[in-house]
Design an enzyme around this catalytic site. Structure first.
Site, short mmCIF file in Angstrom:
data_model
loop_
_atom_site.label_atom_id
_atom_site.label_comp_id
_atom_site.label_asym_id
_atom_site.label_seq_id
_atom_site.Cartn_x
_atom_site.Cartn_y
_atom_site.Cartn_z
N LYS A 48 -44.17 13.09 9.25
CA LYS A 48 -44.92 14.02 10.02
C LYS A 48 -45.66 13.35 10.97
O LYS A 48 -45.83 13.93 12.10
CB LYS A 48 -45.80 14.60 8.93
N GLN A 92 -50.34 17.25 1.08
CA GLN A 92 -48.85 16.94 0.66
C GLN A 92 -48.72 17.21 -0.69
O GLN A 92 -49.35 16.95 -1.60
CB GLN A 92 -48.58 15.50 1.14
N ASP A 115 -49.27 24.61 6.82
CA ASP A 115 -47.99 24.75 5.79
C ASP A 115 -48.00 26.44 5.47
O ASP A 115 -46.90 26.74 5.09
CB ASP A 115 -48.37 24.19 4.54
N1 GUN Z 1 -43.76 19.02 -0.60
C1 GUN Z 1 -42.44 19.17 -0.27
N2 GUN Z 1 -42.49 20.18 0.88
C2 GUN Z 1 -43.92 20.41 1.19
C3 GUN Z 1 -44.29 21.23 2.23
O1 GUN Z 1 -43.56 21.78 2.88
N3 GUN Z 1 -45.65 20.91 2.40
C4 GUN Z 1 -46.25 19.93 1.63
N4 GUN Z 1 -47.80 20.08 1.93
N5 GUN Z 1 -46.06 19.35 0.76
C5 GUN Z 1 -44.40 19.51 0.44
#
Ligand code: GUN
Length: 273
Positions: A48, A92, A115
């Site tokens: 990211k 996350q 998100d």
């Molecule tokens: N863990 C797995 N997929 C995601 C996501 O799309 N966002 C976040 N913050 N954590 C994740």
């Protein structure tokens, strides 16, 4: 059969996001919070950050040890919510057991919730109000369908999996685009029959679950799953070799939904409220 090239489409979207960021009056700043030392999470978080750099979005990773208290994490989020320089906050997942995930997600300001997991954004989507952010994976899938000119309206869509991250928002977004949506899960009876007759299948389970003879040769198959098979090879929910000859469009794994998710997240991170 046509491959839906998520890699190529994601590069196009990232280019568009980069242009959009360059035209903004200030630089977006995404903060990614990583708790503990989950190996996969660390890879995702670094990806990211790399993507953000590529499109000119400032990004900061804040790391905490797995024994951080819920209160300390909530305090950090509150501080970031009040910091005008920060435009996006992402925690996350997964989080350690002792931390209540819903409480953390609910604490993120809906206007910084890149998100789209905060209940206000989820609720807005559910009641037909525009959310500040759509969850990245389903939004990326819609972008991919649109890129290939695949019609959604009036189609029978089957979503396999009912997670808050993919299945449920995917169903809502397909519904918003006027598809007829069936959500399937571990208690669903006769899954194969639902898959066979669907126009659009989105599978987000993490197991090899789509392996039936497709009855609808015009179907569109979207594979969100990504895991390693017994030989260590990256694979998805759909038995590609078995199913792909009998559909119209299919996403590869890797190179399908994965890169679209990152591009879609960057699109979100470029928004400033
Ligand atoms: N863990 C797995 N997929 C995601 C996501 O799309 N966002 C976040 N913050 N954590 C994740």
């Amino acid at each position: 059969m046509i491959l839906l090239d998520g890699k190529k489409t994601s590069l196009k979207i990232l280019e568009e996001v980069k242009k959009r960021v360059a035209e903004l009056s200030r630089t977006p700043h995404l903060v990614v919070i990583l708790v503990g030392d989950n190996v996969a999470s660390r890879i995702y978080v670094n990806n990211k950050k790399k993507a953000a750099e590529k499109v000119g979005i400032k990004s900061t990773i804040i790391e905490f040890a797995s024994d951080i208290t819920e209160t300390d994490l909530l305090n950090k989020i509150s501080e970031l919510n009040n910091d005008n320089d920060i435009t996006g906050i992402l925690v996350q997942l997964p989080l350690p057991e002792h931390i209540n995930r819903s409480k953390i997600i609910s604490a993120i300001s809906p206007k910084k919730d890149v998100d789209g997991f905060n209940p206000e954004n989820v609720g807005r989507l559910a009641v037909g109000m525009e959310p500040y952010f759509y969850p990245a994976t389903p939004q990326g899938i819609i972008m991919l369908l649109d890129e290939y000119g695949i019609k959604i309206e009036g189609k029978n869509a089957v979503v396999i999996g009912r997670s808050n991250i993919v299945g449920k928002p995917m169903a809502q977004m397909l519904l918003k685009r006027n598809a007829t949506v069936t959500i399937c899960h571990s208690f669903t009876q006769d899954l194969d029959n639902k898959i066979k007759t669907a126009d659009i299948v989105v599978s987000a389970v993490g197991k090899k679950i789509v392996r039936c003879k497709m009855g609808n040769k015009n179907s569109v198959l979207i594979d969100v799953g990504i895991f390693r098979d017994s030989n260590g090879k990256l694979t998805g929910d759909i038995d590609f070799d078995f199913v792909s000859p009998d559909c119209k469009y299919i996403t590869p794994v890797p190179g399908g939904v994965g890169p679209m998710t990152i591009a879609s997240l960057m699109y979100n991170a470029s928004k400033i409220y």
